[in-house]
Design a protein around this motif. Structure first.
Motif, PDB file in Angstrom:
ATOM      1  N   PHE A  62       0.809  -1.212   0.000  1.00  0.00           N
ATOM      2  CA  PHE A  62       0.000   0.000   0.000  1.00  0.00           C
ATOM      3  C   PHE A  62       0.841   1.260   0.000  1.00  0.00           C
ATOM      4  O   PHE A  62       0.468   2.276  -0.603  1.00  0.00           O
ATOM      5  CB  PHE A  62      -0.933  -0.020   1.207  1.00  0.00           C
ATOM      6  CG  PHE A  62      -2.196   0.774   1.021  1.00  0.00           C
ATOM      7  CD1 PHE A  62      -2.395   1.966   1.709  1.00  0.00           C
ATOM      8  CD2 PHE A  62      -3.182   0.330   0.165  1.00  0.00           C
ATOM      9  CE1 PHE A  62      -3.557   2.693   1.547  1.00  0.00           C
ATOM     10  CE2 PHE A  62      -4.356   1.054   0.001  1.00  0.00           C
ATOM     11  CZ  PHE A  62      -4.538   2.234   0.684  1.00  0.00           C
ATOM     12  N   ARG A  63       1.985   1.220   0.695  1.00  0.00           N
ATOM     13  CA  ARG A  63       2.841   2.402   0.785  1.00  0.00           C
ATOM     14  C   ARG A  63       3.981   2.374  -0.229  1.00  0.00           C
ATOM     15  O   ARG A  63       4.777   3.307  -0.287  1.00  0.00           O
ATOM     16  CB  ARG A  63       3.415   2.545   2.199  1.00  0.00           C
ATOM     17  CG  ARG A  63       2.360   2.597   3.303  1.00  0.00           C
ATOM     18  CD  ARG A  63       1.344   3.689   3.081  1.00  0.00           C
ATOM     19  NE  ARG A  63       0.223   3.627   4.014  1.00  0.00           N
ATOM     20  CZ  ARG A  63      -0.933   4.215   3.819  1.00  0.00           C
ATOM     21  NH1 ARG A  63      -1.157   4.905   2.718  1.00  0.00           N
ATOM     22  NH2 ARG A  63      -1.909   4.101   4.712  1.00  0.00           N
ATOM     23  N   ALA A  82      -9.816  -0.910   4.020  1.00  0.00           N
ATOM     24  CA  ALA A  82     -10.305   0.054   5.011  1.00  0.00           C
ATOM     25  C   ALA A  82      -9.313   0.374   6.132  1.00  0.00           C
ATOM     26  O   ALA A  82      -9.096   1.552   6.456  1.00  0.00           O
ATOM     27  CB  ALA A  82     -11.630  -0.436   5.602  1.00  0.00           C
ATOM     28  N   PRO A  83      -8.668  -0.627   6.750  1.00  0.00           N
ATOM     29  CA  PRO A  83      -7.754  -0.298   7.854  1.00  0.00           C
ATOM     30  C   PRO A  83      -6.491   0.440   7.399  1.00  0.00           C
ATOM     31  O   PRO A  83      -5.747   0.964   8.237  1.00  0.00           O
ATOM     32  CB  PRO A  83      -7.375  -1.684   8.423  1.00  0.00           C
ATOM     33  CG  PRO A  83      -8.417  -2.619   7.908  1.00  0.00           C
ATOM     34  CD  PRO A  83      -8.800  -2.087   6.573  1.00  0.00           C
ATOM     35  N   LEU A  84      -6.243   0.484   6.087  1.00  0.00           N
ATOM     36  CA  LEU A  84      -5.001   1.066   5.582  1.00  0.00           C
ATOM     37  C   LEU A  84      -5.137   2.527   5.172  1.00  0.00           C
ATOM     38  O   LEU A  84      -4.144   3.181   4.879  1.00  0.00           O
ATOM     39  CB  LEU A  84      -4.502   0.255   4.372  1.00  0.00           C
ATOM     40  CG  LEU A  84      -4.371  -1.256   4.576  1.00  0.00           C
ATOM     41  CD1 LEU A  84      -3.921  -1.922   3.285  1.00  0.00           C
ATOM     42  CD2 LEU A  84      -3.408  -1.573   5.708  1.00  0.00           C
ATOM     43  N   ARG A  89      -4.900  12.575  -0.058  1.00  0.00           N
ATOM     44  CA  ARG A  89      -3.754  13.177  -0.732  1.00  0.00           C
ATOM     45  C   ARG A  89      -2.557  12.236  -0.794  1.00  0.00           C
ATOM     46  O   ARG A  89      -1.616  12.475  -1.552  1.00  0.00           O
ATOM     47  CB  ARG A  89      -3.357  14.477  -0.039  1.00  0.00           C
ATOM     48  CG  ARG A  89      -4.316  15.631  -0.295  1.00  0.00           C
ATOM     49  CD  ARG A  89      -4.052  16.802   0.617  1.00  0.00           C
ATOM     50  NE  ARG A  89      -4.531  16.557   1.967  1.00  0.00           N
ATOM     51  CZ  ARG A  89      -4.451  17.429   2.970  1.00  0.00           C
ATOM     52  NH1 ARG A  89      -3.893  18.604   2.764  1.00  0.00           N
ATOM     53  NH2 ARG A  89      -4.920  17.142   4.159  1.00  0.00           N
ATOM     54  N   THR A  90      -2.568  11.183   0.022  1.00  0.00           N
ATOM     55  CA  THR A  90      -1.416  10.281   0.064  1.00  0.00           C
ATOM     56  C   THR A  90      -1.749   8.831  -0.249  1.00  0.00           C
ATOM     57  O   THR A  90      -0.860   8.068  -0.619  1.00  0.00           O
ATOM     58  CB  THR A  90      -0.745  10.346   1.452  1.00  0.00           C
ATOM     59  OG1 THR A  90      -1.709  10.021   2.461  1.00  0.00           O
ATOM     60  CG2 THR A  90      -0.202  11.747   1.728  1.00  0.00           C
ATOM     61  N   SER A 109      -9.131   6.919  -4.312  1.00  0.00           N
ATOM     62  CA  SER A 109      -8.264   7.976  -4.845  1.00  0.00           C
ATOM     63  C   SER A 109      -8.492   8.195  -6.335  1.00  0.00           C
ATOM     64  O   SER A 109      -7.560   8.232  -7.135  1.00  0.00           O
ATOM     65  CB  SER A 109      -6.786   7.664  -4.562  1.00  0.00           C
ATOM     66  OG  SER A 109      -6.537   7.628  -3.186  1.00  0.00           O
ATOM     67  N   GLY A 110      -9.774   8.369  -6.670  1.00  0.00           N
ATOM     68  CA  GLY A 110     -10.140   8.538  -8.071  1.00  0.00           C
ATOM     69  C   GLY A 110      -9.521   9.749  -8.715  1.00  0.00           C
ATOM     70  O   GLY A 110      -9.075   9.683  -9.864  1.00  0.00           O
ATOM     71  N   HIS A 111      -9.474  10.864  -7.984  1.00  0.00           N
ATOM     72  CA  HIS A 111      -8.935  12.087  -8.562  1.00  0.00           C
ATOM     73  C   HIS A 111      -7.455  12.265  -8.258  1.00  0.00           C
ATOM     74  O   HIS A 111      -6.598  12.104  -9.119  1.00  0.00           O
ATOM     75  CB  HIS A 111      -9.727  13.296  -8.051  1.00  0.00           C
ATOM     76  CG  HIS A 111     -11.095  13.396  -8.653  1.00  0.00           C
ATOM     77  ND1 HIS A 111     -12.125  14.080  -8.068  1.00  0.00           N
ATOM     78  CD2 HIS A 111     -11.607  12.892  -9.806  1.00  0.00           C
ATOM     79  CE1 HIS A 111     -13.205  14.004  -8.823  1.00  0.00           C
ATOM     80  NE2 HIS A 111     -12.921  13.275  -9.872  1.00  0.00           N
ATOM     81  N   LEU A 112      -7.147  12.604  -7.004  1.00  0.00           N
ATOM     82  CA  LEU A 112      -5.765  12.914  -6.646  1.00  0.00           C
ATOM     83  C   LEU A 112      -4.827  11.735  -6.857  1.00  0.00           C
ATOM     84  O   LEU A 112      -3.684  11.910  -7.262  1.00  0.00           O
ATOM     85  CB  LEU A 112      -5.690  13.380  -5.188  1.00  0.00           C
ATOM     86  CG  LEU A 112      -6.370  14.728  -4.885  1.00  0.00           C
ATOM     87  CD1 LEU A 112      -6.241  15.065  -3.413  1.00  0.00           C
ATOM     88  CD2 LEU A 112      -5.761  15.836  -5.731  1.00  0.00           C
TER      89      LEU A 112
END
Length: 371
Positions: A62-63, A82-84, A89-90, A109-112
């Motif tokens: 994820f990161r 969900a827990p993540l 923005r990140t 995160s459809g847009h950003l």
């Protein structure tokens, strides 16, 4: 990490489809659950096999990746992701694809994060149906939080985004003022809603009734303008300013930075709107200039004496000519880089630094004429 995207599958059919996508979508790394990878791991060197539960794998990915592509049910994806979640923005883009490849769903995160764009790209590659639910995309208009993203525009503050976005998609009166920057910000195929009023000046905007506002400007907002907008306006800073800089040999980053900050503040201009620094080629190795540009992510544009001397100056300097071969540095460099005919600020000397400021010229299509 070389790859931008991680495709994760937990069934045999899902792994096959993920490998197909991995071959079509550049910078994609494919992860397949060991129990169902079978012969696939022997026939495909691109497959990364994992044996732990997927709920333990996802936090690691994820990161690390710009986008996560999940080949399993939407419900399972919701519970696992969900827990993540941290911040829009990140958080990375998350795409969900059913194992038959019928639908490609923009989940997070459809847009950003770019999930909507990636969804459309994947759907085209797999000949699938894209599923996008963000209101601005469904309505065929623009997304407030992505305005000018392709041009490098930056918002002064993120907090008003929710208010302005809600007003836009709910049909409330939105005032829009653009004082500088690229004019081609409306996405291809999108239309400007009837409830968005284009204003020609700050005075007109202040008089217009509106629930929310969008302002694109390199000018700092103070006094009545700032008070009128309050917390219901998103202010975008286009990359519309060029700094022409000259300096004595060995001038420090700190001195250069102080001159730049003080000068822009005096002019009422935003530091966020600086596009690049322009100067003479002989200054290309100045440590202070290089460090200043690196700190702010500005490109350092260099010009030869011959190029600088093509600009007619009001006050050509013999002293500068003896040192650089050009009759001026900061003024002609700013004009050449910006494409402007006139300067916002003519040459000003402060200590070891000379500075000039120009505003980038854009053609009728809204594209910058120079760099």
């Amino acid at each position: 990490m070389a790859s931008r995207y991680a495709a994760v599958a937990i069934t045999t059919n899902g792994i096959r489809l993920a490998l197909k996508l991995g071959a079509l979508l550049a910078d994609t790394e494919v992860y397949g659950y060991a129990k169902y990878s079978g012969d696939l791991q022997e026939t495909s060197s691109a497959l990364q096999v994992f044996a732990e539960p997927v709920r333990e794998l996802l936090p690691k990915l994820f990161r690390q990746y710009e986008g996560i592509i999940l080949f399993f049910s939407l419900g399972a994806a919701v519970r696992l992701i969900a827990p993540l979640l941290t911040d829009k923005r990140t958080d990375p883009a998350v795409i969900v694809i059913d194992e038959s490849g019928e639908h490609v769903i923009s989940m997070l995160s459809g847009h950003l994060g770019g999930a909507n764009r990636l969804t459309l790209q994947i759907a085209q590659l797999l000949d699938s149906h894209p599923v996008i639910t963000t209101a601005s995309d469904v309505q065929g208009t623009f997304a407030v939080d992505l305005l000018g993203a392709e041009f490098g525009w930056r918002a002064d503050h993120f907090a008003p985004m929710k208010t302005v976005s809600a007003a836009l998609v709910n049909g409330e009166a939105v005032a829009f003022l653009q004082e500088s920057g690229e004019r081609s910000w409306l996405p291809p195929g999108a239309v400007l809603p009837a409830h968005v009023r284009l204003c020609g000046s700050m005075a007109e905007l202040q008089e217009a009734p509106f629930s929310a506002a969008i302002v694109v400007t390199d000018l700092l907002l103070t006094g009545p303008a700032s008070a009128a907008l309050g917390e219901r306006a998103v202010v975008y800073r286009p990359r519309s300013l060029v700094l022409g800089l000259g300096c004595n040999r060995g001038t420090s980053q700190e001195e250069l930075e102080t001159v730049v900050q003080d000068t822009l503040a005096e002019l009422g201009l935003s530091l966020l709107s600086v596009r690049n620094v322009a100067t003479a080629g002989i200054k290309g190795d100045e440590a202070g200039l290089i460090a200043l540009c690196a700190k702010y992510g500005w490109k350092l544009t260099l010009y030869s004496p011959e190029q600088l001397n093509t600009v007619v100056l009001e006050q050509p300097s013999e002293t500068v000519f003896k040192a650089t071969g050009a009759y001026g540095v900061c003024e002609p460099a700013a004009l050449l880089s910006s494409g402007a005919r006139d300067l916002v600020l003519k040459k000003k000397k402060s200590g070891n630094v000379t500075i000039a400021v120009a505003r980038v010229s854009f053609n009728e299509a809204g594209e910058s004429l120079h760099e």
